[in-house]
Scaffold this motif. Structure first.
Motif, PDB file in Angstrom:
ATOM      1  N   SER A 655     -16.026  93.882  30.062  1.00  0.00           N
ATOM      2  CA  SER A 655     -16.013  92.671  28.938  1.00  0.00           C
ATOM      3  C   SER A 655     -17.115  91.901  29.520  1.00  0.00           C
ATOM      4  CB  SER A 655     -14.663  92.083  29.064  1.00  0.00           C
ATOM      5  OG  SER A 655     -13.545  92.992  28.810  1.00  0.00           O
ATOM      6  N   PHE A 656     -17.865  91.479  28.537  1.00  0.00           N
ATOM      7  CA  PHE A 656     -19.152  90.429  28.695  1.00  0.00           C
ATOM      8  C   PHE A 656     -18.867  89.390  27.699  1.00  0.00           C
ATOM      9  CE2 PHE A 656     -20.660  94.578  30.334  1.00  0.00           C
ATOM     10  CZ  PHE A 656     -20.966  94.162  31.679  1.00  0.00           C
ATOM     11  N   SER A 657     -18.864  88.024  27.937  1.00  0.00           N
ATOM     12  CA  SER A 657     -19.141  86.982  26.868  1.00  0.00           C
ATOM     13  C   SER A 657     -19.733  85.885  27.359  1.00  0.00           C
ATOM     14  CB  SER A 657     -17.664  86.664  26.663  1.00  0.00           C
ATOM     15  OG  SER A 657     -17.284  85.627  25.713  1.00  0.00           O
ATOM     16  N   ILE A 658     -20.535  85.127  26.612  1.00  0.00           N
ATOM     17  CA  ILE A 658     -21.228  84.001  26.754  1.00  0.00           C
ATOM     18  C   ILE A 658     -21.197  83.231  25.424  1.00  0.00           C
ATOM     19  CG2 ILE A 658     -23.434  84.710  26.260  1.00  0.00           C
ATOM     20  CD1 ILE A 658     -24.717  83.198  28.357  1.00  0.00           C
ATOM     21  N   ARG A 659     -21.049  81.874  25.756  1.00  0.00           N
ATOM     22  CA  ARG A 659     -20.965  80.730  24.515  1.00  0.00           C
ATOM     23  C   ARG A 659     -21.811  79.491  25.071  1.00  0.00           C
ATOM     24  NH1 ARG A 659     -18.206  80.069  20.043  1.00  0.00           N
ATOM     25  NH2 ARG A 659     -16.793  81.928  20.444  1.00  0.00           N
ATOM     26  N   PRO A 660     -22.892  79.417  24.718  1.00  0.00           N
ATOM     27  CA  PRO A 660     -23.744  78.214  24.629  1.00  0.00           C
ATOM     28  C   PRO A 660     -23.198  77.430  23.552  1.00  0.00           C
ATOM     29  CG  PRO A 660     -25.167  79.843  23.618  1.00  0.00           C
ATOM     30  CD  PRO A 660     -23.872  80.726  24.225  1.00  0.00           C
ATOM     31  N   VAL A 661     -23.209  75.954  24.109  1.00  0.00           N
ATOM     32  CA  VAL A 661     -23.016  75.026  23.086  1.00  0.00           C
ATOM     33  C   VAL A 661     -23.920  74.176  23.152  1.00  0.00           C
ATOM     34  CG1 VAL A 661     -21.235  73.288  22.069  1.00  0.00           C
ATOM     35  CG2 VAL A 661     -20.583  75.450  23.329  1.00  0.00           C
ATOM     36  N   GLY A 673     -21.150  82.222  20.053  1.00  0.00           N
ATOM     37  CA  GLY A 673     -20.603  83.299  21.011  1.00  0.00           C
ATOM     38  C   GLY A 673     -21.068  84.500  20.863  1.00  0.00           C
ATOM     39  N   ALA A 674     -21.383  85.325  21.914  1.00  0.00           N
ATOM     40  CA  ALA A 674     -21.892  86.620  21.894  1.00  0.00           C
ATOM     41  C   ALA A 674     -21.054  87.442  22.863  1.00  0.00           C
ATOM     42  CB  ALA A 674     -23.348  86.799  22.447  1.00  0.00           C
ATOM     43  N   ASN A 675     -20.296  88.494  22.514  1.00  0.00           N
ATOM     44  CA  ASN A 675     -19.367  89.270  23.229  1.00  0.00           C
ATOM     45  C   ASN A 675     -19.491  90.699  23.089  1.00  0.00           C
ATOM     46  OD1 ASN A 675     -16.911  86.858  23.546  1.00  0.00           O
ATOM     47  ND2 ASN A 675     -18.120  86.777  21.255  1.00  0.00           N
ATOM     48  N   VAL A 704     -18.685  94.631  19.356  1.00  0.00           N
ATOM     49  CA  VAL A 704     -19.666  93.689  19.586  1.00  0.00           C
ATOM     50  C   VAL A 704     -19.267  92.492  18.640  1.00  0.00           C
ATOM     51  CG1 VAL A 704     -22.083  92.926  19.326  1.00  0.00           C
ATOM     52  CG2 VAL A 704     -21.661  95.151  19.891  1.00  0.00           C
ATOM     53  N   VAL A 705     -19.229  91.418  19.077  1.00  0.00           N
ATOM     54  CA  VAL A 705     -18.679  90.319  18.329  1.00  0.00           C
ATOM     55  C   VAL A 705     -19.616  89.085  18.379  1.00  0.00           C
ATOM     56  CG1 VAL A 705     -16.748  88.643  17.654  1.00  0.00           C
ATOM     57  CG2 VAL A 705     -16.290  90.747  18.635  1.00  0.00           C
ATOM     58  N   ASN A 706     -20.320  88.396  17.240  1.00  0.00           N
ATOM     59  CA  ASN A 706     -21.084  87.637  17.318  1.00  0.00           C
ATOM     60  C   ASN A 706     -20.414  86.266  16.526  1.00  0.00           C
ATOM     61  OD1 ASN A 706     -23.115  88.265  19.054  1.00  0.00           O
ATOM     62  ND2 ASN A 706     -23.787  89.878  17.535  1.00  0.00           N
ATOM     63  N   HIS A 726     -19.344  88.096  12.816  1.00  0.00           N
ATOM     64  CA  HIS A 726     -19.484  89.472  12.478  1.00  0.00           C
ATOM     65  C   HIS A 726     -18.840  90.290  13.794  1.00  0.00           C
ATOM     66  CE1 HIS A 726     -21.860  93.249  12.729  1.00  0.00           C
ATOM     67  NE2 HIS A 726     -21.138  93.202  11.649  1.00  0.00           N
ATOM     68  N   TYR A 727     -17.834  91.150  13.520  1.00  0.00           N
ATOM     69  CA  TYR A 727     -17.315  92.181  14.336  1.00  0.00           C
ATOM     70  C   TYR A 727     -17.584  93.471  13.937  1.00  0.00           C
ATOM     71  CZ  TYR A 727     -13.138  94.021  16.667  1.00  0.00           C
ATOM     72  OH  TYR A 727     -12.282  94.866  17.368  1.00  0.00           O
ATOM     73  N   VAL A 728     -17.910  94.168  14.729  1.00  0.00           N
ATOM     74  CA  VAL A 728     -18.174  95.544  14.751  1.00  0.00           C
ATOM     75  C   VAL A 728     -17.605  96.431  15.889  1.00  0.00           C
ATOM     76  CG1 VAL A 728     -20.515  95.505  15.540  1.00  0.00           C
ATOM     77  CG2 VAL A 728     -19.691  97.409  13.974  1.00  0.00           C
TER      78      VAL A 728
END
Length: 838
Positions: A655-661, A673-675, A704-706, A726-728
């Protein structure tokens, strides 16, 4: 049988109450401050300028004490608060000393002060002085309001909180940044509050100030962070005399105009057709104070088009997805109805009862023209309150309309209807008795009644939360009995018994628990169903660091473990252990690390989708690490990485996730958010073979979830929120197995097409303007699409192609403009009297 069950449960409660009472104790709470409020005949002008004569007469509250980061130490800045009142309102003035350039004052949405870069000040009232329930009013330097109920709130998924920001009051405030800090003036109409009918009142009272730049939280009444419970540590406010609860009657009529455009199913090269619908509607929300303690809330023909879209995912589990409740009527003032995890409010107005059976009922040459995914709500009503002898009472009722699927014969063109949801009535009744030492016992009953020859259900729960006088130890016991009434079948009864006991105060806390869920317990008609026929037992210990050390401002460590088995027939399921850590560094960044282990083989009795079957899993471990930077900066981010490990060489799960604000300025912020979740050869249920064997597959899944979230706040009365998601997720089956009776797998010659992908696209845009207190104009635009398709090229699932595909796909569009207007009967009546006198 039900009476006997409840009597047995009550006997158990009495035994445990006796046990708790034997624990020796003494009062160790910090001595309470007292604020003497004075009545005024000359109310202040709410303009943020503290020059009104009433403030010269009012007593002051000062000498705040830090709660974070240095408990009991002196804050870096002085805070001075004054209060007064008249027959109709409470008034507050605060002078919060600071250097003007160091005041954080970003603008956010209402109730959103915790999510923006801002200082804030709050006042809290425990109007019954029962140390359990209160009201909180928050204001920021930019004038953004938040308000909340305080207590013990169950969010329905096993977690609790002491603050509920879904409650909204109607009040006025003004702030100003001055040469030596910032000032606050607040006017709180008494009709917002419930309080006893007494000539002289004593309320619990607390003032709180948060300095964002210093990360400093200070309170008027000192709070011991090691002590369980917040309201029990508040100070007192005396001097409230001869205030009478006014008639609490308010109306929120609304008017809405709606336009929707729905893509219709097409075949071949047929040109895409759309169904266009226009609608003008109206409805009414009513809030009526039956007396000083009880309030009736009702919504007639509600409109929930402004509610945030659900975050849909591909669900490969045997259980439904638990979606968050966003509808205001079902989130505000529901603390009593959420007791014992009996009520899942998304059942009301949710998926029609027979929605999933429509496809199987199609005949030759028939297709589905329309099959609604939600039901229409006619009305909902709730009554809640507390009596003077510490009884809490709650009643909830909702009526859901019939819904039909429309089926068309493609040869003849004729259409027919299938009833997918009968007229349905949902009921919740709660009775709670508050006991000494911040303890309580409650009885709750929930039922679902469907018109005609359809299934009905009922659940009754008895719950006790008991604490010793010293507030060091706590015991929670819950017993539930569920009945399901299928037409022409015997009643199906099931039960739940759970217990949790432990030390709840201090730096070191611990707990032990046991939960038994019988094999026939089924709460799915009114609650959320996440499995039955299971016995769970375990224990855990936690260490909390409240004072800063060389590395951390504060931190939390935990270690727990447990054992699970089936209830009937009694058989092993799994054992587990879990260790974790969370810490906040001195530079305001934070880190979180955990490891979860199932060290020996385990069995899943739900995944096969057949009662009595099981799927064996090899030893398993999950670990994760997350990190967040200082959110006071204009650019900050959160990061997460996780990994699952099984004792199989060909398995992997990451699992990888990063969320810059990015906080562009004090009015605009953007979050991205990029997952990415790649899984290889995970084992799970696929289908049943023609010979009715259970087919288990080793599947590779890439998800992939953006997500883009943008908040724009032009001023304190208007806000714009943009959510783009967007979720795929793609699933490819690498191997097929037959499931054996012992839970192991054997290779099979089964072949089938089970490779597919799913896309969800959502764009939600909301604009809200508060044109007067309690009155709003809201504009919403929803644009979404869902695509399910088989994967034809297993070796080249292209993410870019899926994005292009969903962007080009015909989308559902909905535009809504809604105006709601707050009318308070007492204020209208008073203005008419004054006008007549003049």
């Amino acid at each position: 049988m039900q009476t006997h069950f409840l009597l047995r449960s009550l006997n158990v409660l009495i035994i445990y109450c006796t046990f708790i009472a034997t624990i020796s104790s003494q009062d160790t709470l910090i001595s309470k401050k007292v604020y003497q409020i004075i009545r005024t005949e000359f109310p202040p002008t709410i303009d943020g300028i503290l020059d009104d004569p009433c403030w010269a007469q009012a007593a002051l509250a000062d000498k705040f004490v830090q709660l974070e980061p240095l408990p009991f130490s002196t804050p870096s800045q002085v805070s001075i608060v004054k209060m007064t009142y008249d027959n109709d309102n409470l008034y507050l003035a605060a002078h919060l000393h600071d250097v003007p350039d160091q005041i954080s004052k970003s603008i956010g949405a209402r109730d959103g002060h915790e999510y923006v870069n801002t200082d804030y000040f709050s006042v809290g009232f425990d109007t019954y002085n029962d140390d359990r329930n209160g009201f909180r009013f928050v204001i920021t330097p930019a004038g953004i309001q938040s308000d909340a109920k305080l207590g013990n709130f169950d969010n329905g998924n096993g977690n609790t909180s002491n603050t509920d920001f879904n409650w909204d009051a109607v009040w006025t405030s003004s702030t100003k940044v001055v040469s030596d800090g910032w000032t606050v003036e607040i006017k709180i109409p008494l009709y917002n509050l419930r309080f006893p009918k007494k000539n002289e009142q004593i309320w619990g009272l607390q003032f709180v100030r948060f300095n964002k730049q210093k990360g400093e939280l200070s309170t008027w009444q000192a709070i011991d962070p090691k002590q369980d419970g917040i309201l029990i540590q508040w100070g007192d406010m005396t001097g409230l005399k001869q205030i009478k609860p006014s008639l609490r009657l308010s109306f929120n009529p609304y008017f809405a105009a709606n336009y929707s455009r729905t893509p219709l199913e097409k075949s071949g090269n047929q040109k895409q057709q759309f169904e266009n619908q226009k609608a003008i509607s109206g409805g009414l929300d009513i809030k009526y104070g039956i007396n000083e303690s009880f309030t009736l809330d009702a919504t007639l023909i509600p409109d929930f088009s402004q509610v945030q879209s659900d975050r849909k995912i591909l669900n490969l589990t045997p259980f439904e997805i638990r979606f968050e409740e966003n509808r205001p009527f079902f989130t505000e003032g529901v603390e009593l109805f959420n007791k014992s995890n009996v009520f899942y409010s998304r059942r009301v107005g949710g998926t029609p009862f027979a929605y999933h059976s429509v496809q199987s009922s199609l005949g030759n040459y028939e297709k589905i023209i329309n099959n609604p995914t939600t039901t229409n709500l006619y009305n909902a009503t709730k009554i809640s309150g507390r009596t003077n002898n510490n009884f809490g009472v709650g009643l909830f009722n909702a009526i859901v309309a019939k819904s039909y699927a429309i089926i068309q014969n493609t040869e003849t063109g004729t259409q027919r209807k299938i009833l997918t949801n009968p007229l349905t009535n949902y009921n919740i009744a709660v009775l709670q008795k508050q006991l000494k030492n911040n303890s309580d016992i409650s009885l709750i009953n929930g039922s679902t009644l469907r018109e005609g020859n359809f299934r009905d259900a009922n659940i009754t729960a008895l719950n006790a939360n008991l604490k010793d006088k010293k507030n060091n130890y706590g015991l929670s016991i819950t017993s539930k009995l569920g009945n399901v009434y299928e037409p022409n079948e015997k009643v199906k009864r099931g039960f739940v018994n759970s217990m949790n006991f432990g030390k709840i105060s201090g730096s070191k806390t611990w707990y032990i628990f046991n939960e038994i869920i019988s094999n026939h317990y089924d709460p799915s008609d009114i609650g959320y169903f996440s499995g039955n026929n299971i016995v769970n037992s375990g224990l855990g210990i936690t260490y909390n660091q409240y004072n800063p050390n060389k590395v951390f401002l504060n931190s939390n460590w935990w270690l727990n473990g447990g054992y699970s088995n089936r209830y009937s027939p009694w058989s092993y399921a799994y054992v587990y252990s879990n260790i974790g850590f969370w810490g906040k560094f001195k530079n305001q960044s934070w880190a979180n690390l955990w490891i979860y282990i199932q060290p020996i083989k385990s069995f899943d009795y739900y995944e096969p989708r057949v009662i009595g079957k099981k799927l064996q899993f090899v030893p398993y471990a999950n670990s994760g690490f997350s990190f967040g930077t200082d959110d006071r900066k204009k650019l900050y981010w959160n990061f997460y990485i996780g990994k699952n490990v099984e004792a199989r060489k060909n398995y992997s799960n990451y699992s990888f996730s990063i969320r810059p604000v990015w906080r562009i300025n004090e009015k605009i912020n953007i979050s991205l958010g990029a997952n990415y979740f790649p899984v290889k050869n995970e084992r799970g249920f696929i289908t049943f073979s023609p010979s009715n064997d259970i087919i288990i597959g080793e599947r590779s899944q890439k998800t992939v979830v953006n997500e883009l979230i943008c908040g724009i706040n032009p001023n304190k009365r208007s806000s714009i929120r943009i959510n783009l998601r967007h979720y795929v997720s793609s699933v490819i089956i690498n191997k097929y197995y037959n499931l054996l009776d012992n839970g192991q797998l054997s290779l099979t010659n089964y072949t089938g097409q089970h490779d597919y992908s799913i896309n969800f696209f959502n764009l939600d845009v909301f604009y809200q303007w508060q044109f007067r207190p309690g009155s709003f104009m809201t504009f919403s635009w929803k644009n979404n699409a869902s695509i399910y398709q088989d994967i034809l090229d297993r070796n080249n699932p292209n993410y870019t192609a899926t994005v292009n595909q969903v962007l080009k796909h015909p989308k559902y569009n909905e535009l809504t403009i809604k105006i709601s207007y707050f009318l308070n009967y007492s204020a209208i009546k008073k203005s008419k009297i004054l006008s007549h006198e003049q």
